[in-house]
Enzyme design. Structure first.
Site, PDB file in Angstrom:
ATOM      1  N   HIS A  85      39.432  47.797  38.313  1.00  0.00           N
ATOM      2  CA  HIS A  85      40.326  46.693  38.698  1.00  0.00           C
ATOM      3  C   HIS A  85      40.059  46.285  40.143  1.00  0.00           C
ATOM      4  O   HIS A  85      40.669  46.819  41.082  1.00  0.00           O
ATOM      5  CB  HIS A  85      41.787  47.143  38.521  1.00  0.00           C
ATOM      6  CG  HIS A  85      42.761  46.008  38.457  1.00  0.00           C
ATOM      7  ND1 HIS A  85      42.833  45.134  37.393  1.00  0.00           N
ATOM      8  CD2 HIS A  85      43.712  45.588  39.330  1.00  0.00           C
ATOM      9  CE1 HIS A  85      43.777  44.246  37.610  1.00  0.00           C
ATOM     10  NE2 HIS A  85      44.320  44.494  38.774  1.00  0.00           N
ATOM     11  N   TYR A  96      51.931  59.893  49.302  1.00  0.00           N
ATOM     12  CA  TYR A  96      52.968  60.926  49.178  1.00  0.00           C
ATOM     13  C   TYR A  96      53.337  61.224  47.718  1.00  0.00           C
ATOM     14  O   TYR A  96      53.856  62.286  47.419  1.00  0.00           O
ATOM     15  CB  TYR A  96      54.244  60.499  49.906  1.00  0.00           C
ATOM     16  CG  TYR A  96      54.052  60.242  51.379  1.00  0.00           C
ATOM     17  CD1 TYR A  96      53.612  61.257  52.231  1.00  0.00           C
ATOM     18  CD2 TYR A  96      54.300  58.988  51.927  1.00  0.00           C
ATOM     19  CE1 TYR A  96      53.426  61.017  53.586  1.00  0.00           C
ATOM     20  CE2 TYR A  96      54.114  58.744  53.286  1.00  0.00           C
ATOM     21  CZ  TYR A  96      53.673  59.765  54.107  1.00  0.00           C
ATOM     22  OH  TYR A  96      53.485  59.528  55.438  1.00  0.00           O
ATOM     23  N   ARG A 140      45.084  38.692  33.960  1.00  0.00           N
ATOM     24  CA  ARG A 140      45.948  39.216  35.012  1.00  0.00           C
ATOM     25  C   ARG A 140      47.427  39.257  34.633  1.00  0.00           C
ATOM     26  O   ARG A 140      48.065  40.296  34.685  1.00  0.00           O
ATOM     27  CB  ARG A 140      45.762  38.380  36.280  1.00  0.00           C
ATOM     28  CG  ARG A 140      46.255  39.124  37.527  1.00  0.00           C
ATOM     29  CD  ARG A 140      46.227  38.280  38.765  1.00  0.00           C
ATOM     30  NE  ARG A 140      44.979  37.563  38.970  1.00  0.00           N
ATOM     31  CZ  ARG A 140      44.809  36.692  39.942  1.00  0.00           C
ATOM     32  NH1 ARG A 140      45.790  36.423  40.782  1.00  0.00           N
ATOM     33  NH2 ARG A 140      43.666  36.057  40.094  1.00  0.00           N
TER      34      ARG A 140
END
Length: 745
Positions: A77, A121, A31
């Site tokens: 993931h 967006y 990680r």
């Protein structure tokens, strides 16, 4: 099976230790820390690979980030979508990354800390360099593929990155018990450093720093401790001192302005706003009076923070003040920690490049082994087709005389002519001599008749020559480390030519910022505070001219030095300190500033009991009295402290301070209770205590009674007070013992 047999008995501490170590290693490896080979954390690697799999190339249209994030999360993931999107956003921000790996379209945040727009967006695609240097050759078996979290997909263990990304983009991450913090570097310089290492693997850190002199931050700025970088790059740990770039511009009327055009890398984000607030504070606290106005004119073109200065300002001293008191000079803590050979390791710059170069040799070896195998397969087929065109009539006869493909294949590979009808015995004898390989046989059986056209045959021979050249070339590369190094270096040089940019960060040795404190001319001033808590200072002559009005209008009047501090004692037992220099100094009719604004005093929660100056109180003894008649004497030197607020006395629950005064020649004190009991005692009967003590009881109070006032008297004093219309002469009261009830008046 009974219940008892299902219970596993174990030592709790051992179980916890093992579980925590497993968790810690999971965070470290899977990680938080980048791999030294590709310089990427798992979330970054998976996101880039997913974009590659989705075909979001640099020359293809942008795709919604929500699609990329969702696909990455579903396939590779299995963590929160925000962590994936945050990683994607950072890889697209050119002010955070020396080499952005993602081409973002839409609002991807700003250098001033504005966040990116929601993933629904924004759009993204791979950068050209990412495609060419990070994801190329994935189809050539250059890296190992491992199952994803649910074993439904395969993902690369590491990306075949051809440039040292760990140094180019740096890294930051917090694992368990360890952190990584690697600064970004200049693309061209790092490539030069890699090539230098490949030519001389015994190169040391000092020699390497001739190619990579230090970090190159995307925000520019100046590295101020050049001489300390050798130690940082040798050990992989240390501190880099960075400064913003400040330019002096000439303004109107002979006034200068300081313009900050580059900021320290550590100032990115909310720290720009904090920096502006720090400058406001310097002005408000009168650390500098040279700054007239501050404007932030930063835009997409770059940083531009303008400080308008007053005429005759000491520019150099002001620069040093900004370096010393704000984040315009900051420290970047370096800890070059990455996962190497499956475990976390702190490395200097040469070991990082060594790991990278070894990885390049491994990638090149696997790539050219794959290419060589393909070319050898091609050679085998090409040779079969060329040979077939020479005996094409015989092959056609075999095919026409065969009852099935199996018989034809057996004849072509092993010369078995049984079950095949030939036109002549000669053809049968010739067919028995055929020994094509399995691959060649398949190619012949699938061959189209157009291959027999003369031009097609020429092209086949030409391809064969090309294949032979490639095989020779690949065998040379695989057979010699020097030849392989030449290929790797050539590719690195082509990357440098296309993607290298000039250095932004200047590396220098700069002197420590020293601020010359302006000498304050010491003078006597008069402190004035009205009943509303507005305070100011005026010079002594001004006070003398307006003495009558000043005495009428003000609640507290003190003569003190302008370098002194004012002590404000409150009913809560607190003492607040206030520098006289922080008070407005000027005309008698000026309004002044509320004490609340200049100190920690809070008028809504506490009341004034006594105000004096520190110089006077620290040289005397101070008497304290509370509502419950607790008394003590404290040495004034205990109040000479640096803290702005300190506990002046300890109070019992429900008690409050009603009296504080510095002692002079007084010999006795008179206590008056709310029910008009009076007690006169010797001051000498009150013990000296520390400021943290409660004190001793001065007077026995009846039920519901409380101390209302304390009066200090010396032998000659004549003091009369009025109680219920009658005068009480305090100096005529008999002196009694402490902790007695007193007399009613």
């Amino acid at each position: 099976m009974n219940q008892e047999e299902q219970i596993i008995r174990t030592e709790y501490s051992e179980l916890m230790q093992k579980s925590y170590i497993d968790y810690a290693m999971s965070v470290i490896i899977a990680r938080a820390l980048p791999d030294v080979r590709d310089g990427l954390k798992p979330v970054q690697r998976r996101t880039l690979y997913d974009m590659y799999e989705l075909g979001i190339r640099y020359d293809k249209p942008y795709r919604k980030c929500a699609r990329i994030v969702g696909d990455t999360m579903g396939k590779y993931h299995p963590h929160g979508d925000s962590s994936i999107y945050d990683a994607l956003v950072v890889m697209a921000q050119d002010f955070k990354k020396g080499l952005p790996l993602v081409d973002g379209h839409g609002n991807f945040g700003s250098i001033e800390g504005d966040g990116a727009a929601a993933m629904r967006y924004t759009e993204a695609r791979l950068q050209k360099i990412t495609q060419e240097a990070y994801l190329a050759d994935l189809d050539k078996d250059v890296v190992n593929f491992v199952p994803n979290f649910d074993e439904t997909e395969k993902e690369p263990e590491v990306l075949p990155v051809k440039v040292p990304n760990l140094l180019l983009n740096g890294a930051e991450g917090i694992a368990v018990g360890m952190t990584t913090s690697i600064p970004p570097h200049n693309f061209g310089e790092v490539i030069d450093g890699v090539i230098a290492y490949m030519k001389d693997p015994d190169i040391n850190t000092e020699q390497m720093m001739q190619y990579i002199p230090g970090p190159d931050f995307p925000t520019g700025g100046i590295v101020a401790n050049k001489d300390e970088l050798l130690a940082v790059y040798s050990t992989g740990m240390g501190k880099i001192k960075i400064r913003g770039k400040v330019e002096v511009e000439k303004g109107k009327g002979g006034k200068d302005r300081l313009v900050i055009t580059e900021i320290p890398y550590t100032m990115i984000g909310a720290n720009i706003g904090k920096f502006l607030n720090d400058i406001y504070s310097l002005v408000e606290t009168k650390k500098t009076s040279d700054i007239v106005d501050i404007t932030n004119q930063s835009s997409k073109e770059g940083i531009r923070i303008v400080l308008e200065l007053k005429k005759g300002a000491d520019v150099e001293n002001l620069k040093n003040l900004l370096y010393k008191k704000t984040k315009l000079e900051d420290t970047f803590g370096v800890n070059m920690l990455a996962v190497a050979d499956g475990k976390p390791e702190t490395m200097g710059i040469v070991p990082i490049i060594r790991h990278h170069v070894n990885f390049q040799y491994e990638l090149a070896t696997r790539k050219y082994q794959t290419l060589l195998a393909k070319e050898r397969d091609k050679k085998e087929i090409q040779e079969g087709l060329i040979k077939a065109t020479d005996v094409i009539d015989l092959i056609i006869e075999i095919l026409r005389g065969s009852k099935n493909v199996k018989d034809a294949r057996a004849c072509l590979t092993d010369g078995i002519t049984d079950n095949i009808n030939f036109k002549s015995e000669q053809s049968k004898r010739d067919a028995a001599k055929l020994r094509f390989t399995e691959r060649q046989t398949t190619a012949i059986l699938e061959m189209r008749l157009q291959k027999l056209i003369g031009l097609e045959l020429e092209a086949l021979l030409k391809d064969h020559d090309e294949t032979l050249k490639n095989i020779s070339k690949y065998e040379d590369i695989l057979g010699s480390r020097a030849a392989m190094a030449k290929v790797i270096i050539k590719e690195l040089e082509s990357f440098k030519k296309e993607y290298a940019k000039p250095r932004k960060t200047v590396i220098d040795n700069l002197e420590e910022a020293v601020v010359e404190e302006k000498k304050i001319e010491e003078m006597d001033v008069v402190f004035l505070m009205d009943r509303f808590g507005y305070a100011k200072t005026v010079d002594v002559a001004t006070y003398e001219r307006n003495k009558e009005a000043a005495n009428t209008e003000n609640r507290y009047i003190l003569t003190c030095k302008n370098t002194d501090k004012i002590c404000i004692f409150t009913n809560k037992g607190q003492m607040h300190l206030l520098k006289v220099l922080d008070l407005p100094y000027g005309k008698f009719r000026d309004k002044g500033t509320p004490i609340d604004n200049l100190s920690n005093y809070n008028s809504s929660e506490e009341n004034f009991v006594y105000i004096t100056n520190l110089a006077a109180i620290s040289r005397s003894q101070v008497l304290f009295g509370t509502k419950s008649a607790m008394l003590k004497v404290v040495d004034g030197s205990e109040f000479d402290v640096a803290k702005r607020t300190t506990a002046a006395t300890k109070l019992n629950e429900g008690d409050e301070l009603i009296f504080v005064q510095a002692l002079a020649l007084e010999e006795t004190l008179v206590m008056q209770s709310e029910k008009d009991f009076f007690l006169r005692i010797d001051i000498s009967s009150i013990p000296e205590k520390k400021k943290g003590a409660v004190g001793v009881r001065g007077m026995k109070l009846g039920a519901g009674d409380a101390l209302a006032a304390i009066y200090l008297l010396n032998a000659e004093d004549v003091v009369n007070i009025e109680v219920k219309g009658k005068e009480v002469a305090l100096n005529r009261l008999r002196t009694a013992g402490r902790d007695t009830k007193g007399t009613k008046r």
